[in-house]
Design an enzyme around this catalytic site. Structure first.
Site: not given
Ligand code: PLP
Length: 394
Positions: A200-201, A325
Site C-alpha cells: 500500500g505505501h 539504499c
Molecule cells: N518489492 C519491491 C520491488 C520494492 O521496491 C519493495 C520496497 O521498496 C518491496 C518489495 C518491499 O515492500 P515493503 O516495504 O512493503 O515490504
C-alpha cells in the site's frame, strides 16, 4: 521540501486517510465477530477485497489475501508455494530483484534449493533466452518483479508467463508488482500470473498494509498460522482501517492511471532531459523506453552519490542513491552492477521518483539546482583530468 523519492514510500492521500478514519474511531469491531456491530468492519473488508480484485483484474475476490507489506506478500507467496509441494527444488529469479526476494532465495539455497539468477543487459532488460533455457520440469517457481525499484525498468510479464507455461505448465509464476502498482495497468489474468504481491505505501496508502493475489488453481501453505482469517491463508485479525485505506488508494490509482502515464511521465522526462542536456558528466543508466512513468536513474560520473544527496537535501530535495539504499552499506547497487553500469558512474547514481503530487514548479526548481550542485561537487573531485576529457567529448 521537494519529495522525489516515491519509490521508497509515498505521501498518504488525504482521501485515503478520510476512508480509514471511521474504522479507527466508531467502527472498531473485530470483523470476524458475530454481532451486528462488526458488520461495518466486515463489509469494509469485503468491499476492499472487491476493489483489489478489480485493481488486479483477478477472477474472484477470494484470490486476494491481505498482508502487512510487500515483503510479507513475497515471503508468503514464495515459501507458500515451496512448502506446499516440497518435491521440486529448483527456483528461477533475476539478479535485480528487491532484497525481500533475493535474501529469501539466499536462505533457501542454504536449505538445499537450487536457484538460478537471470541476468539483464545494460538497459536493464531481462535475458529471456537465459530464462527459457533455465526452466525444467523440476522448476517449482519463477519469480520476477514487474518493475524495478531502482531503475523503473518493466519486465515483459506476459511473455515470461508464456515461456514458463510452454516449457513447464506446473511451474508457478510469482510477480513482485510492488513498484508497478499505480504506475502501469495490472492484469493478472491477461498476463498469466499465479501469484502477485503489492504494498500500500507505494501508492499513497499507509505503511504496514499489502496484498497478495493467489489464483484459485495455486495452493500454498500459509506463512502465518493461527486463526482462520483470510480463508486460512494468513492468520491474524485483519487491519481494517489500513485495508480500507489501501482499497481507497487502489481506487484512486485506477482513476489516476492516465495522469501517471501522461503528466507524471512528462515531468519525469522533463527532469531527465534537462539533467542530461545541462550536466556534461551525467548519463541515463537505462534505456529510455520500457519504464514506469515516474522513475529515472541517472549516473553522475566521477562524483559520489551520497555527496550529491547531501547537497540536494540542503536545498530541500529528497531522492535516493544507487548504493546504501537498504543496508547503509557503501557497496554499489546490485541492480546497477548487474547492468554493468561503468564503475565511474555507479557510485554517483541517483534515482529520482515522482508521484501525482509532484508539481511543474518543483521539477523546474530541481532542473535549476542540479547543475549547480554537480558543478560544486565536480570542482573538488580528484578526477579532474577524466572530467576534462568527458567535457571535451560532450
Ligand atoms: N518489492 C519491491 C520491488 C520494492 O521496491 C519493495 C520496497 O521498496 C518491496 C518489495 C518491499 O515492500 P515493503 O516495504 O512493503 O515490504
Amino acid at each position: 521540501m521537494i519529495y522525489l523519492d516515491n519509490n521508497a514510500t509515498t505521501k498518504i492521500d488525504e482521501r485515503v486517510l478520510d476512508a480509514m478514519m471511521p474504522y479507527f474511531k466508531e467502527e472498531y469491531a473485530n470483523p470476524s465477530s458475530m454481532y451486528n456491530f462488526s458488520k461495518k468492519a466486515s463489509n469494509a473488508l469485503k468491499e476492499a477485497r472487491g476493489v483489489l480484485k478489480d485493481f488486479l483484474n483477478a477472477k474472484d475476490e477470494k484470490e486476494i489475501i491481505f498482508t502487512s507489506c510487500g515483503s510479507e506478500s513475497a515471503n508468503t507467496a514464495i515459501k507458500g508455494v515451496l512448502n506446499y509441494n516440497k518435491s521440486k527444488k529448483h527456483i528461477i529469479t533475476t539478479k535485480v530483484e528487491h532484497p525481500c526476494v533475493l535474501n529469501l532465495y539466499q536462505t533457501l539455497e542454504k536449505q538445499g534449493y537450487k536457484v538460478d539468477y537471470i541476468g539483464v543487459n545494460s538497459n536493464g532488460d531481462l535475458d529471456l533466452e537465459q530464462l527459457e533455457a533455465a526452466i525444467t520440469p523440476d522448476t517449482a517457481l519463477v519469480s520476477v518483479m514487474w518493475a524495478n525499484n531502482e531503475t523503473g525498468v518493466i519486465f515483459p510479464i506476459k511473455k515470461i508467463s508464456e515461456i514458463i507455461k510452454s516449457k513447464s505448465p506446473d511451474t508457478k509464476f510469482f510477480v513482485d508488482a510492488v513498484q508497478a502498482a499505480g504506475k502501469i495497468p495490472l492484469d493478472v489474468q491477461e498476463n498469466g500470473i499465479d501469484l502477485l504481491g503489492i504494498s500500500g505505501h507505494k501508492f499513497h496508502a499507509p505503511k504496514g498494509v499489502g496484498a497478495l493475489y493467489v489464483n484459485s488453481k495455486t495452493l500454498i501453505t500459509p506463512l502465518i498460522v493461527g486463526g482462520h482469517q483470510e480463508r486460512g491463508k494468513r492468520a491474524g485479525t485483519e487491519n481494517v482501517p489500513y485495508i480500507a485505506g489501501m482499497a481507497k488508494a487502489a481506487e484512486l490509482a485506477m482513476d489516476g492511471l492516465k495522469y501517471e502515464l501522461t503528466e507524471v511521465k512528462r515531468l519525469r522526462d522533463k527532469l531527465e532531459k534537462n539533467i542530461l542536456k545541462n550536466i556534461y558528466n551525467s548519463r541515463l543508466n537505462t534505456g529510455v523506453s520500457n519504464r514506469v512513468p515516474n522513475t529515472t536513474n541517472i549516473g553522475f560520473e566521477y562524483v559520489e552519490g551520497e555527496l550529491i544527496l547531501l547537497h540536494m537535501s540542503d536545498l530541500g530535495i529528497c531522492a535516493s542513491s544507487g548504493s546504501a539504499c537498504t543496508s547503509g552499506s557503501l557497496e554499489p547497487s546490485h541492480v546497477l552492477r548487474a547492468m554493468n553500469v561503468p564503475f565511474t558512474a555507479i557510485h554517483g547514481s541517483i534515482r529520482f521518483s515522482l508521484s501525482r503530487f509532484t508539481t511543474e514548479k518543483e521539477i523546474d526548481y530541481v532542473c535549476e539546482k542540479m547543475p549547480e550542485i554537480i558543478e560544486k561537487i565536480t570542482a573538488i573531485s580528484p578526477y579532474q583530468e577524466e572530467l576534462a576529457a568527458l567535457k571535451a567529448h560532450k
